[in-house]
Scaffold this active site. Structure first.
Site, PDB file in Angstrom:
ATOM      1  N   LYS A 224       0.819  -1.216   0.000  1.00  0.00           N
ATOM      2  CA  LYS A 224       0.000   0.000   0.000  1.00  0.00           C
ATOM      3  C   LYS A 224       0.859   1.274   0.000  1.00  0.00           C
ATOM      4  O   LYS A 224       2.084   1.211   0.187  1.00  0.00           O
ATOM      5  CB  LYS A 224      -0.910  -0.027   1.228  1.00  0.00           C
ATOM      6  CG  LYS A 224      -1.886  -1.213   1.252  1.00  0.00           C
ATOM      7  CD  LYS A 224      -2.811  -1.096   2.440  1.00  0.00           C
ATOM      8  CE  LYS A 224      -3.678  -2.326   2.605  1.00  0.00           C
ATOM      9  NZ  LYS A 224      -4.633  -2.171   3.719  1.00  0.00           N
TER      10      LYS A 224
ATOM     11  N   TYR B   1     -12.649  -2.588  -2.646  1.00  0.00           N
ATOM     12  CA  TYR B   1     -13.169  -2.583  -1.274  1.00  0.00           C
ATOM     13  C   TYR B   1     -14.694  -2.514  -1.258  1.00  0.00           C
ATOM     14  O   TYR B   1     -15.274  -1.869  -0.380  1.00  0.00           O
ATOM     15  CB  TYR B   1     -12.550  -1.422  -0.494  1.00  0.00           C
ATOM     16  CG  TYR B   1     -11.097  -1.648  -0.112  1.00  0.00           C
ATOM     17  CD1 TYR B   1     -10.706  -2.804   0.557  1.00  0.00           C
ATOM     18  CD2 TYR B   1     -10.123  -0.695  -0.389  1.00  0.00           C
ATOM     19  CE1 TYR B   1      -9.375  -3.020   0.925  1.00  0.00           C
ATOM     20  CE2 TYR B   1      -8.783  -0.896  -0.019  1.00  0.00           C
ATOM     21  CZ  TYR B   1      -8.428  -2.059   0.639  1.00  0.00           C
ATOM     22  OH  TYR B   1      -7.117  -2.267   1.012  1.00  0.00           O
TER      23      TYR B   1
ATOM     24  N   ASN C 125      -1.727  -0.249   7.342  1.00  0.00           N
ATOM     25  CA  ASN C 125      -1.205  -1.559   7.744  1.00  0.00           C
ATOM     26  C   ASN C 125      -0.348  -2.196   6.650  1.00  0.00           C
ATOM     27  O   ASN C 125      -0.161  -3.409   6.607  1.00  0.00           O
ATOM     28  CB  ASN C 125      -2.345  -2.472   8.196  1.00  0.00           C
ATOM     29  CG  ASN C 125      -3.376  -2.690   7.106  1.00  0.00           C
ATOM     30  OD1 ASN C 125      -3.217  -2.207   5.981  1.00  0.00           O
ATOM     31  ND2 ASN C 125      -4.434  -3.414   7.423  1.00  0.00           N
TER      32      ASN C 125
ATOM     33  N   HIS D 168      -2.031  -5.499   1.771  1.00  0.00           N
ATOM     34  CA  HIS D 168      -3.324  -6.185   1.660  1.00  0.00           C
ATOM     35  C   HIS D 168      -3.082  -7.562   1.068  1.00  0.00           C
ATOM     36  O   HIS D 168      -2.211  -7.712   0.204  1.00  0.00           O
ATOM     37  CB  HIS D 168      -4.265  -5.400   0.733  1.00  0.00           C
ATOM     38  CG  HIS D 168      -5.463  -6.211   0.324  1.00  0.00           C
ATOM     39  ND1 HIS D 168      -6.591  -6.312   1.100  1.00  0.00           N
ATOM     40  CD2 HIS D 168      -5.677  -7.023  -0.759  1.00  0.00           C
ATOM     41  CE1 HIS D 168      -7.451  -7.123   0.497  1.00  0.00           C
ATOM     42  NE2 HIS D 168      -6.921  -7.565  -0.624  1.00  0.00           N
TER      43      HIS D 168
ATOM     44  N   GLU E 153      -9.993 -10.383  -7.056  1.00  0.00           N
ATOM     45  CA  GLU E 153      -8.999  -9.310  -6.918  1.00  0.00           C
ATOM     46  C   GLU E 153      -7.893  -9.443  -7.971  1.00  0.00           C
ATOM     47  O   GLU E 153      -7.412  -8.442  -8.501  1.00  0.00           O
ATOM     48  CB  GLU E 153      -8.412  -9.343  -5.504  1.00  0.00           C
ATOM     49  CG  GLU E 153      -9.459  -8.988  -4.449  1.00  0.00           C
ATOM     50  CD  GLU E 153      -8.963  -9.144  -3.012  1.00  0.00           C
ATOM     51  OE1 GLU E 153      -7.781  -9.509  -2.810  1.00  0.00           O
ATOM     52  OE2 GLU E 153      -9.756  -8.910  -2.084  1.00  0.00           O
TER      53      GLU E 153
HETATM   54  P1  CMP Z   1      -7.105  -4.573   4.175  1.00  0.00           P
HETATM   55  O1  CMP Z   1      -6.607  -5.925   4.548  1.00  0.00           O
HETATM   56  O2  CMP Z   1      -6.584  -3.979   2.920  1.00  0.00           O
HETATM   57  O3  CMP Z   1      -8.712  -4.614   4.090  1.00  0.00           O
HETATM   58  C1  CMP Z   1      -9.515  -3.483   4.309  1.00  0.00           C
HETATM   59  C2  CMP Z   1      -8.733  -2.320   4.823  1.00  0.00           C
HETATM   60  O4  CMP Z   1      -9.503  -1.334   5.457  1.00  0.00           O
HETATM   61  C3  CMP Z   1      -7.805  -2.820   5.929  1.00  0.00           C
HETATM   62  O5  CMP Z   1      -6.769  -3.572   5.381  1.00  0.00           O
HETATM   63  C4  CMP Z   1      -7.414  -1.521   6.587  1.00  0.00           C
HETATM   64  O6  CMP Z   1      -6.423  -0.815   5.843  1.00  0.00           O
HETATM   65  C5  CMP Z   1      -8.724  -0.762   6.493  1.00  0.00           C
HETATM   66  N1  CMP Z   1      -9.533  -0.881   7.709  1.00  0.00           N
HETATM   67  C6  CMP Z   1     -10.102  -1.967   8.232  1.00  0.00           C
HETATM   68  N2  CMP Z   1     -10.818  -1.672   9.331  1.00  0.00           N
HETATM   69  C7  CMP Z   1     -10.683  -0.330   9.503  1.00  0.00           C
HETATM   70  C8  CMP Z   1     -11.197   0.586  10.442  1.00  0.00           C
HETATM   71  N3  CMP Z   1     -11.997   0.179  11.442  1.00  0.00           N
HETATM   72  N4  CMP Z   1     -10.849   1.877  10.303  1.00  0.00           N
HETATM   73  C9  CMP Z   1     -10.048   2.273   9.303  1.00  0.00           C
HETATM   74  N5  CMP Z   1      -9.536   1.443   8.351  1.00  0.00           N
HETATM   75  C10 CMP Z   1      -9.854   0.153   8.464  1.00  0.00           C
END
Ligand code: CMP
Length: 154
Positions: A10, A50, A113, A116, A127
């Site tokens: 990311k 998403y 984070n 993904h 995806e």
């Molecule tokens: P990812 O595994 O890419 O899947 C969905 C993404 O949304 C997740 O990683 C985070 O980057 C983001 N995400 C998930 N939960 C939250 C939350 N409660 N608040 C903000 N971002 C979130």
């Protein structure tokens, strides 16, 4: 079972110059990168990727983040790779991710984070189709595979 997973490094991963270290972890694990490219996620692609989160309160912030800088998309192949890569990433929130996992070692955020990865075979197929054309996959068997696992571990 041999599978493919869609992995995204990311914007925070690119910005923090962690892409090389994280790709190196997948290589060291013995997984096989079969497609890779850098791109900028558009708001339209973000909404498709998403789709299950579009109605959630955090979605506007997530879209702003994922479209804020380039990402690197990878298709990674390996035995049970969908679960293996998710295990390597750790819990979604970096604050909860176990030490030794990618998020546990490098992230202290729920949104930022770093990586993904697809969470099921169904999402992986959906995806991978979103990010890659079939011509972009380089099917290949690495010569060192016999040094990575026994013949009957297929
Ligand atoms: P990812 O595994 O890419 O899947 C969905 C993404 O949304 C997740 O990683 C985070 O980057 C983001 N995400 C998930 N939960 C939250 C939350 N409660 N608040 C903000 N971002 C979130």
């Amino acid at each position: 079972m041999m599978q493919r997973s869609l992995v995204l490094l990311k914007p925070d991963c690119i910005e923090r110059r962690l892409a090389g270290q994280i790709i190196a972890r997948f290589e060291a694990k013995g997984l096989n990168i079969v497609a890779m490219k850098m791109l900028r996620v558009t708001p339209e692609l973000a909404k498709q990727h998403y789709a299950e989160h579009v109605a959630k309160p955090f979605y506007p912030s997530l879209e702003k983040f994922i479209t804020s800088a380039p990402i690197i998309a990878l298709a990674i192949e390996g035995l049970d790779v969908i679960r293996v890569v998710r295990d390597m990433l750790g819990a979604t929130n970096g604050l909860n991710a176990a030490p030794g996992t990618i998020r546990g070692d490098f992230s202290s955020s729920r949104q930022m984070n770093l990586v993904h990865a697809s969470d099921s075979e169904e999402s992986a197929q959906r995806e991978l189709d979103l990010y890659f054309d079939s011509a972009e996959f380089c099917d290949h068997e690495l010569l060192l595979t016999p040094s990575m696992r026994a013949e009957d571990e297929a």
